[in-house]
Design a protein around this motif. Structure first.
Motif, PDB file in Angstrom:
ATOM      1  N   VAL A 111     -12.038 -18.051  -6.526  1.00 26.21           N
ATOM      2  CA  VAL A 111     -11.692 -19.155  -7.424  1.00 26.21           C
ATOM      3  C   VAL A 111     -10.474 -19.903  -6.893  1.00 26.21           C
ATOM      4  CG1 VAL A 111     -10.870 -19.752  -9.731  1.00 26.21           C
ATOM      5  CG2 VAL A 111     -12.733 -18.101  -9.463  1.00 26.21           C
ATOM      6  N   ASN A 112      -9.463 -19.182  -6.472  1.00 27.81           N
ATOM      7  CA  ASN A 112      -8.261 -19.813  -5.919  1.00 27.81           C
ATOM      8  C   ASN A 112      -8.583 -20.640  -4.684  1.00 27.81           C
ATOM      9  OD1 ASN A 112      -5.787 -19.236  -7.385  1.00 27.81           O
ATOM     10  ND2 ASN A 112      -6.211 -17.091  -6.992  1.00 27.81           N
ATOM     11  N   ALA A 113      -9.402 -20.066  -3.795  1.00 28.38           N
ATOM     12  CA  ALA A 113      -9.724 -20.756  -2.550  1.00 28.38           C
ATOM     13  C   ALA A 113     -10.529 -22.024  -2.801  1.00 28.38           C
ATOM     14  CB  ALA A 113     -10.496 -19.809  -1.630  1.00 28.38           C
ATOM     15  N   LEU A 114     -11.454 -21.968  -3.755  1.00 25.76           N
ATOM     16  CA  LEU A 114     -12.272 -23.144  -4.054  1.00 25.76           C
ATOM     17  C   LEU A 114     -11.445 -24.247  -4.713  1.00 25.76           C
ATOM     18  CD1 LEU A 114     -15.465 -21.298  -5.280  1.00 25.76           C
ATOM     19  CD2 LEU A 114     -15.352 -22.878  -3.344  1.00 25.76           C
ATOM     20  N   ILE A 115     -10.578 -23.876  -5.640  1.00 25.39           N
ATOM     21  CA  ILE A 115      -9.732 -24.878  -6.275  1.00 25.39           C
ATOM     22  C   ILE A 115      -8.776 -25.503  -5.268  1.00 25.39           C
ATOM     23  CG2 ILE A 115      -7.904 -25.205  -7.987  1.00 25.39           C
ATOM     24  CD1 ILE A 115      -9.306 -23.221  -9.769  1.00 25.39           C
ATOM     25  N   ASP A 116      -8.359 -24.711  -4.281  1.00 28.69           N
ATOM     26  CA  ASP A 116      -7.480 -25.231  -3.244  1.00 28.69           C
ATOM     27  C   ASP A 116      -8.160 -26.331  -2.426  1.00 28.69           C
ATOM     28  OD1 ASP A 116      -4.942 -25.013  -1.684  1.00 28.69           O
ATOM     29  OD2 ASP A 116      -6.324 -24.459  -0.083  1.00 28.69           O
ATOM     30  N   GLN A 117      -9.492 -26.327  -2.398  1.00 27.22           N
ATOM     31  CA  GLN A 117     -10.217 -27.345  -1.647  1.00 27.22           C
ATOM     32  C   GLN A 117     -10.087 -28.735  -2.268  1.00 27.22           C
ATOM     33  OE1 GLN A 117     -11.814 -26.870   1.332  1.00 27.22           O
ATOM     34  NE2 GLN A 117     -10.994 -24.787   1.266  1.00 27.22           N
ATOM     35  N   VAL A 118      -9.713 -28.815  -3.526  1.00 29.53           N
ATOM     36  CA  VAL A 118      -9.614 -30.121  -4.189  1.00 29.53           C
ATOM     37  C   VAL A 118      -8.255 -30.349  -4.837  1.00 29.53           C
ATOM     38  CG1 VAL A 118     -12.085 -30.249  -4.612  1.00 29.53           C
ATOM     39  CG2 VAL A 118     -10.632 -29.163  -6.315  1.00 29.53           C
ATOM     40  N   SER A 119      -7.341 -29.414  -4.681  1.00 30.76           N
ATOM     41  CA  SER A 119      -6.060 -29.513  -5.385  1.00 30.76           C
ATOM     42  C   SER A 119      -5.118 -30.550  -4.792  1.00 30.76           C
ATOM     43  CB  SER A 119      -5.367 -28.151  -5.394  1.00 30.76           C
ATOM     44  OG  SER A 119      -5.033 -27.764  -4.065  1.00 30.76           O
ATOM     45  N   PHE A 139     -12.518 -38.459   0.173  1.00 26.79           N
ATOM     46  CA  PHE A 139     -11.342 -37.858   0.802  1.00 26.79           C
ATOM     47  C   PHE A 139     -11.788 -36.967   1.959  1.00 26.79           C
ATOM     48  CE2 PHE A 139     -10.536 -38.580  -3.638  1.00 26.79           C
ATOM     49  CZ  PHE A 139      -9.267 -39.137  -3.688  1.00 26.79           C
ATOM     50  N   LEU A 140     -10.934 -36.886   2.964  1.00 30.24           N
ATOM     51  CA  LEU A 140     -11.141 -35.897   4.012  1.00 30.24           C
ATOM     52  C   LEU A 140     -10.892 -34.511   3.425  1.00 30.24           C
ATOM     53  CD1 LEU A 140      -9.357 -37.600   7.047  1.00 30.24           C
ATOM     54  CD2 LEU A 140     -11.812 -37.224   6.786  1.00 30.24           C
ATOM     55  N   GLY A 141     -11.793 -33.580   3.691  1.00 31.78           N
ATOM     56  CA  GLY A 141     -11.656 -32.236   3.144  1.00 31.78           C
ATOM     57  C   GLY A 141     -10.930 -31.301   4.094  1.00 31.78           C
ATOM     58  N   ARG A 142     -10.650 -30.124   3.600  1.00 37.34           N
ATOM     59  CA  ARG A 142     -10.003 -29.111   4.436  1.00 37.34           C
ATOM     60  C   ARG A 142     -10.998 -28.550   5.445  1.00 37.34           C
ATOM     61  NH1 ARG A 142      -5.067 -28.237   2.562  1.00 37.34           N
ATOM     62  NH2 ARG A 142      -4.576 -28.338   0.332  1.00 37.34           N
ATOM     63  N   LEU A 143     -10.484 -28.190   6.625  1.00 39.60           N
ATOM     64  CA  LEU A 143     -11.348 -27.638   7.657  1.00 39.60           C
ATOM     65  C   LEU A 143     -11.939 -26.291   7.243  1.00 39.60           C
ATOM     66  CD1 LEU A 143      -9.222 -28.467  10.833  1.00 39.60           C
ATOM     67  CD2 LEU A 143     -11.133 -29.747   9.863  1.00 39.60           C
ATOM     68  N   SER A 144     -11.323 -25.653   6.285  1.00 39.43           N
ATOM     69  CA  SER A 144     -11.796 -24.341   5.827  1.00 39.43           C
ATOM     70  C   SER A 144     -12.879 -24.447   4.759  1.00 39.43           C
ATOM     71  CB  SER A 144     -10.616 -23.535   5.264  1.00 39.43           C
ATOM     72  OG  SER A 144     -10.003 -24.253   4.194  1.00 39.43           O
TER      73      SER A 144
END
Length: 213
Positions: free
Chosen positions: A59-67, A130-135
């Motif tokens: 959950v933390n990692a997924l929210i970090d993708q759009v935070s 938006f450009l997303g995270r590489l992860s």
């Protein structure tokens, strides 16, 4: 004399009751619901439902993708043929949807995020790319999305700008810590209240015993 003792006992009991109500009132406020994420998209027969009480890391990692998304994004994104598979994530507070985003981990030129203008919580925002995270791809894969593993993914990625999602819904770990802290304070408060009541009753009993001798 007995009347005076009775009045004193009544006054002390009233004070203890007021203290109990005043102390216990704020601590009994319901804790904020823990966040979660639902994922739908290519290759998923049914939504992936991730909750912070069972899968906090995902959950933390997924929210970090759009935070990190800013207030405004690009009005147009890559061509549809260059986007690749689409995955929609919905950020929840408890069971209540708050935000939704479309993630494209395999887009040409790097991962992309699309934020629709229409959000589940009726919050006013602007649509944008938006450009997303590489992860992004690995984050989705480890959460259960059927994507091929990427060995060249590095942590972090592009992103930045002013945070537009409410802080409370973007930090599940802090929400969990806050809930545990509130529970701890509630338990300590209950112990303190019991000690106050016990001490007060003991004092009343001792006073009545002395007065009636």
């Amino acid at each position: 004399m007995v009347r005076q003792v009775g009045r004193l006992a009544a006054v002390l009991a009233g004070v203890l009751t007021a203290a109990l109500v005043g102390l216990a009132g704020p601590a009994q406020a319901a804790p904020k619901p823990p966040p979660g994420v639902d994922i739908t998209g290519a290759g998923l027969a049914e939504p992936l439902r991730l909750r912070s009480d069972a899968q906090p890391a995902h959950v933390n990692a997924l929210i970090d993708q759009v935070s990190f998304l800013g207030r405004t994004g690009s009005p147009s994104g890559p061509k549809a043929a260059d986007l690749g598979p689409k995955y929609t994530i919905v950020v929840l507070a408890g069971d209540t949807p708050k935000q939704t985003y479309d993630l494209y981990p395999k887009a040409a030129g790097g991962p992309r995020v699309y934020r629709p203008a229409k959000q589940p919580d009726s919050r006013k925002t602007s649509a944008g790319w938006f450009l997303g995270r590489l992860s992004m791809s690995e984050t989705l894969r480890t959460a259960g999305v059927p994507l091929e593993r990427q060995y060249d993914t590095v942590s972090g990625g592009v992103g930045g700008g002013e945070r537009v999602i409410p802080e409370d819904s973007l930090n599940p770990g802090r929400d969990i810590d806050q809930a545990l802290g509130e529970l701890q304070r509630l338990l300590l408060l209950n112990v303190a209240v019991m000690l106050v009541i016990t001490t007060g009753l003991a004092g009343i009993a001792l006073l009545i015993r002395r007065r009636t001798r």
